[in-house]
Design an enzyme around this catalytic site. Structure first.
Site, PDB file in Angstrom:
ATOM      1  N   GLU A 412      26.972 -65.304  40.071  1.00  0.00           N
ATOM      2  CA  GLU A 412      25.802 -65.749  40.898  1.00  0.00           C
ATOM      3  C   GLU A 412      25.550 -67.446  40.712  1.00  0.00           C
ATOM      4  O   GLU A 412      24.657 -67.826  40.437  1.00  0.00           O
ATOM      5  CB  GLU A 412      24.426 -65.232  40.716  1.00  0.00           C
ATOM      6  CG  GLU A 412      24.561 -63.662  41.004  1.00  0.00           C
ATOM      7  CD  GLU A 412      23.127 -63.098  40.717  1.00  0.00           C
ATOM      8  OE1 GLU A 412      22.252 -63.666  40.280  1.00  0.00           O
ATOM      9  OE2 GLU A 412      22.988 -61.912  41.072  1.00  0.00           O
ATOM     10  N   GLU A 498      27.538 -56.092  41.670  1.00  0.00           N
ATOM     11  CA  GLU A 498      26.066 -55.888  40.764  1.00  0.00           C
ATOM     12  C   GLU A 498      25.060 -55.197  41.830  1.00  0.00           C
ATOM     13  O   GLU A 498      25.024 -56.084  42.651  1.00  0.00           O
ATOM     14  CB  GLU A 498      25.626 -57.359  39.983  1.00  0.00           C
ATOM     15  CG  GLU A 498      24.571 -57.006  39.377  1.00  0.00           C
ATOM     16  CD  GLU A 498      24.016 -57.975  38.625  1.00  0.00           C
ATOM     17  OE1 GLU A 498      24.754 -58.820  38.160  1.00  0.00           O
ATOM     18  OE2 GLU A 498      22.929 -58.244  38.454  1.00  0.00           O
TER      19      GLU A 498
HETATM   20  C1  GAL Z   1      21.121 -60.317  38.719  1.00  0.00           C
HETATM   21  C2  GAL Z   1      21.748 -61.447  37.562  1.00  0.00           C
HETATM   22  C3  GAL Z   1      21.784 -60.535  36.454  1.00  0.00           C
HETATM   23  C4  GAL Z   1      20.504 -60.215  35.841  1.00  0.00           C
HETATM   24  C5  GAL Z   1      19.909 -59.201  37.217  1.00  0.00           C
HETATM   25  C6  GAL Z   1      18.529 -58.819  36.837  1.00  0.00           C
HETATM   26  O1  GAL Z   1      21.010 -61.286  39.828  1.00  0.00           O
HETATM   27  O2  GAL Z   1      23.221 -61.453  37.977  1.00  0.00           O
HETATM   28  O3  GAL Z   1      22.138 -61.184  35.219  1.00  0.00           O
HETATM   29  O4  GAL Z   1      19.430 -61.270  35.843  1.00  0.00           O
HETATM   30  O5  GAL Z   1      19.687 -60.069  38.245  1.00  0.00           O
HETATM   31  O6  GAL Z   1      17.920 -57.931  37.978  1.00  0.00           O
END
Ligand code: GAL
Length: 813
Positions: A412, A498
């Site tokens: 991100e 993710e």
């Molecule tokens: C994502 C991020 C993760 C964590 C997650 C929590 O956007 O890549 O590291 O923060 O959100 O929901």
């Protein structure tokens, strides 16, 4: 070749973890050789001082750092080299120090490494006393700039340290590189490049023998190459070896060969290294997704952070092994090491146990991700000066692992949307290709097609595989992002890097959402804190899409296991995992198991102890991979239900179904019944092809009468690191787990091991991980016991007021 072996091994790699002195705080002059550290605490590494602290809302690391302390710490170790060390080359290797480590040997400053996840070496040779006098290694770790990370990092020398003794002519650190560019069932080619260091002071003739040894110890291929090493310096030598009918490495049969590299100088063995590797062919395809050895495999992945719950960042290998076993049983076959290089042992386990790995370098490049005070002192401060060194070191350390199938250069990263992004990305990708031309490079992008700051096309087009984070985050587009982008970019290779991030705790069976008079309009609160019967629906929907579309190579759900930090008081840990901090599966674990495994299973929930709610409707759910499930409540049927996914159609002729036809009763991937509560037995009967294949039950239990202990292993190795997990169960007179009558348990551990952590998996519990008492949560808690260095027996006793105590014994040998 005539091999004349020396009396001492040519390479000695000694675990350098034992007998360090530690000071929590700063100390002027503690890098100096004769500094007085006699009042400091003695301990063994790996060590994380943060996890030893108390939870407090006042610690500057805040919720991102699990409300634990950070600060500065010093470590010192005295050691005497063995007699024959004169003329030997001696190095120290740190697998990870959090963070800003500075190292001195006998008062000589060796250097600094800001990045806390990177392994590094220092040459000690010029500064050592090899005449029987003692030497002093001193390390300062500075994790005082807080908040410094979006998740819990731990502090100190939290990974292993090694002392390596070799000769002046040797194989370089991370100097053996093996790739398997051509692999088929009948022939495997291993391309080996070895960096050889000559510090002998004169030109010498070197020969390099490489053997590929199979798992039974049989040499499957050998080759020798020779070269003249004219002067001081490092020389690359290459050989190709071929193995007929190689046993291929895959996630289902992770077969490892060992590459033995032996360096001879003037016909004398000078150095030797062993490198496990595997023959496997990996490919990403824009239409077919991910393939291993020519076969399409969906990546059933999870993201993991690096902490191990109550042991903090200093995670014994056995703790990871147990966690990976649980993930395997869930059907998981892939892990994203978010968002930093993991410990070397974790990658070794992935090689041995068969997991595909996305190895990730950074969470920040040049831009801070600090939001309202979080992570204000993140890696962006160091990126410009250190990225190339850190990335190169990660690649060199990790590139022989067959488990690793792609490099991720970031998570991100805000630069995905900025004009400077593509140029920077290209520089990082060039380093990846220079160090390892065999694996694709990805980046986990969260702004693809977003309303604000969308990732630029130029940026996405550079990536070998485009990582999608939260395709379902932006408006109503949900997973159709993939479908739309496939039309726009037919050549794009896509992976769900993710997703999901569903918060849940193992014993939270609230019957309504978090909506109160204050939060009624706050949809985000409901999203963040769903009930047990709504939580996984987003994950179910996304998985349906991912499973049905080959071009999406797979998905890494956030997260396989809960992790410390990224929490808001009163919680100290994130509850996004489908396994809690103790390693106890939550209900969501069984959702993935129902989708990712074939053996018939039914996982019913919630528990069936609802005293005082008689007659009230309780949503009863199950995850299953059966065709149908029928629920009986105290013998009375509440109906047969079926998910019917993938959709079942007619075959052979009109009106013919291969399987007995059952109407789908849901478009979700779970089954649900509304049941007016009455104490007794819920019985779930699952069928396949019309036949009963599986039965599961939930029963109303009695009150707790005793504790029961279950250890995951009866015998541990006396190596000072091996560990046993002791699960405490609160049970009724018939041995059934009592889910809702928690009590405080105290532990005593005697004999050949020590208690290194206790926990119960409740994110809101802020009892110390290092105490010897713990409240149960949902009827369970955990103690982790670590073996010492001497054989014997460890006796673990658990007591709770008014209950029958329990004892367990573990042998250490
Ligand atoms: C994502 C991020 C993760 C964590 C997650 C929590 O956007 O890549 O590291 O923060 O959100 O929901």
């Amino acid at each position: 070749m005539k091999a004349e072996r020396q009396a001492d091994p040519v390479r000695v790699t000694e675990r350098f973890d034992f007998g360090w002195r530690f000071l929590l705080g700063d100390a002027e002059g503690a890098g100096q050789e004769h500094f007085d550290d006699s009042a400091w605490r003695t301990l063994d590494l790996p060590h994380d001082w943060s996890v030893e602290g108390e939870f407090s809302a006042d610690h500057p690391a805040g919720g991102d750092g699990a409300y634990l302390p950070a600060g500065i710490g010093w470590y010192r170790k005295r050691f005497i080299l063995p007699e024959h060390s004169n003329g030997r080359h001696v190095e120290v290797r740190f697998d990870g120090v959090y963070m800003n480590s500075e190292v001195w040997i006998n008062g000589h400053y060796l250097g600094k490494r800001p990045n806390g996840y990177i392994g590094f070496h220092y040459d000690l040779t010029p500064y050592l006393h090899s005449d029987g006098r003692s030497n002093t290694l001193a390390v300062r770790a500075d994790n005082s700039e807080q908040p410094g990370s979006r998740w819990y990092t731990g502090s100190g020398i939290y990974r292993h340290v090694w002392l390596i003794r070799t000769g002046a002519a040797r194989l370089d650190n991370w100097g053996v590189h093996v790739t398997t560019p051509d692999v088929s069932a009948s022939l495997g080619t291993a391309k080996v490049t070895v960096n050889v260091v000559n510090e002998l002071g004169t030109g010498r003739y070197a020969s390099l023998r490489t053997d590929i040894v199979d798992a039974d110890g049989t040499v499957a291929a050998s080759k020798t190459a020779g070269a003249f090493l004219p002067d001081l310096g490092t020389y690359a030598m290459s050989v190709d070896l071929q193995v007929n009918d190689p046993k291929l490495w895959s996630e289902v049969s992770p077969y490892l060969y060992t590459l033995r590299t032996s360096l001879y100088i003037d016909d004398r063995l000078a150095d030797e290294m062993e490198t496990p590797f595997g023959f496997r062919a990996i490919a990403f395809d824009a239409d077919r997704g991910f393939m291993v050895n020519g076969a399409r495999v969906k990546l059933n992945g999870v993201c993991l952070h690096h902490d191990g719950g109550c042991v903090g960042a200093a995670v014994p290998e056995r703790v990871w092994e147990r966690r990976l076993q649980l993930l395997k049983e869930m059907g998981c076959n892939a892990i994203r090491m978010s968002h930093n290089p993991p410990s070397p042992e974790l990658l070794d386990l992935c090689d041995r146990m068969g997991f595909f790995v996305m190895d990730e370098a950074f969470d920040e490049w040049t831009h801070s991700k600090a939001k309202s005070g979080s992570a204000a002192y993140g890696y962006y401060k160091y990126f410009d000066e250190w990225w190339e060194r850190d990335l190169t070191d990660m690649l060199r350390r990790d590139r022989n692992h067959p488990s690793i199938i792609m490099w991720s250069v970031g998570n991100e990263i805000p630069e995905q949307s900025q004009p400077a992004g593509p140029g920077l990305l290209k520089r990082l990708m060039d380093v990846c290709r220079r160090e390892d031309p065999t694996r694709p490079v990805t980046l986990a992008c969260d702004n693809i097609g977003s309303d604000i700051n969308a990732a630029t096309d130029e940026f996405l087009e550079l990536l070998d595989v485009v990582g999608y984070n939260y395709v379902n985050r932006w408006r109503g587009r949900t997973e159709t992002f993939y479908a739309e982008d496939r039309v726009r970019y037919p050549q794009m290779k896509m992976i769900g890097s993710e997703h999901s991030s569903v918060r849940s705790t193992r014993a939270d069976y609230r019957l309504s959402g978090p909506l109160t008079a204050d939060t009624r309009s706050d949809e985000a609160a409901a999203w963040r804190n769903p009930t047990y019967y709504t939580g996984m629906i987003r994950a179910e929907r996304l998985w349906k899409f991912t499973r049905m579309h080959d071009y999406v190579a797979g998905d890494f759900m956030w997260t396989g296991i809960d992790y410390l930090g990224e929490a808001r008081w009163p919680n100290k840990s994130s509850s996004a995992g489908v396994i809690d901090l103790c390693g106890f599966p939550k209900d969501g674990y069984y959702f993935y198991k129902s989708q990712w495994t074939a053996e018939p299973m039914i996982h019913p929930f919630p528990h069936w102890n609802w005293e005082g709610r008689e007659g009230q409707i309780i949503p009863v759910l199950c995850y299953t991979n059966c065709d149908t499930v029928e629920l009986f409540v105290n013998g009375k049927s509440f109906g047969v239900k079926s998910c019917e996914f993938p959709l079942q159609g007619m075959t052979k002729r009109y009106g013919h179904y291969d399987k007995p036809f059952v109407h789908a009763t849901t478009s979700d991937l779970h089954l649900a019944w509304d049941v007016p509560y009455e104490p007794g037995v819920l019985r779930f009967v699952g069928t396949r092809d019309g036949k009963e294949v599986c039965v599961a039950e939930r029963e109303t239990t009695g009150t707790p009468v005793r504790l029961e202990l279950e250890t995951d292993r009866g015998t541990l190795a006396a190596d000072g690191t091996d560990a046993a997990h002791v699960t405490v169960r609160l049970t009724d007179a018939r041995g059934r787990l009592v889910p809702a009558a928690d009590c405080s348990v105290s532990f005593s551990v005697q004999g050949a091991g020590t208690l290194i952590g206790v926990d119960n998996g409740d994110p809101a519990s802020r009892e110390s991980f290092k105490s010897n008492t713990r409240k149960t949560y949902g009827g369970l808690c955990l103690a982790i016991v670590q073996a010492g260095l001497h054989p014997g027996t460890v006796v673990i006793r658990a007591e709770a007021e008014g209950l029958e105590a329990a004892e367990a014994t573990v042998r250490v040998q």
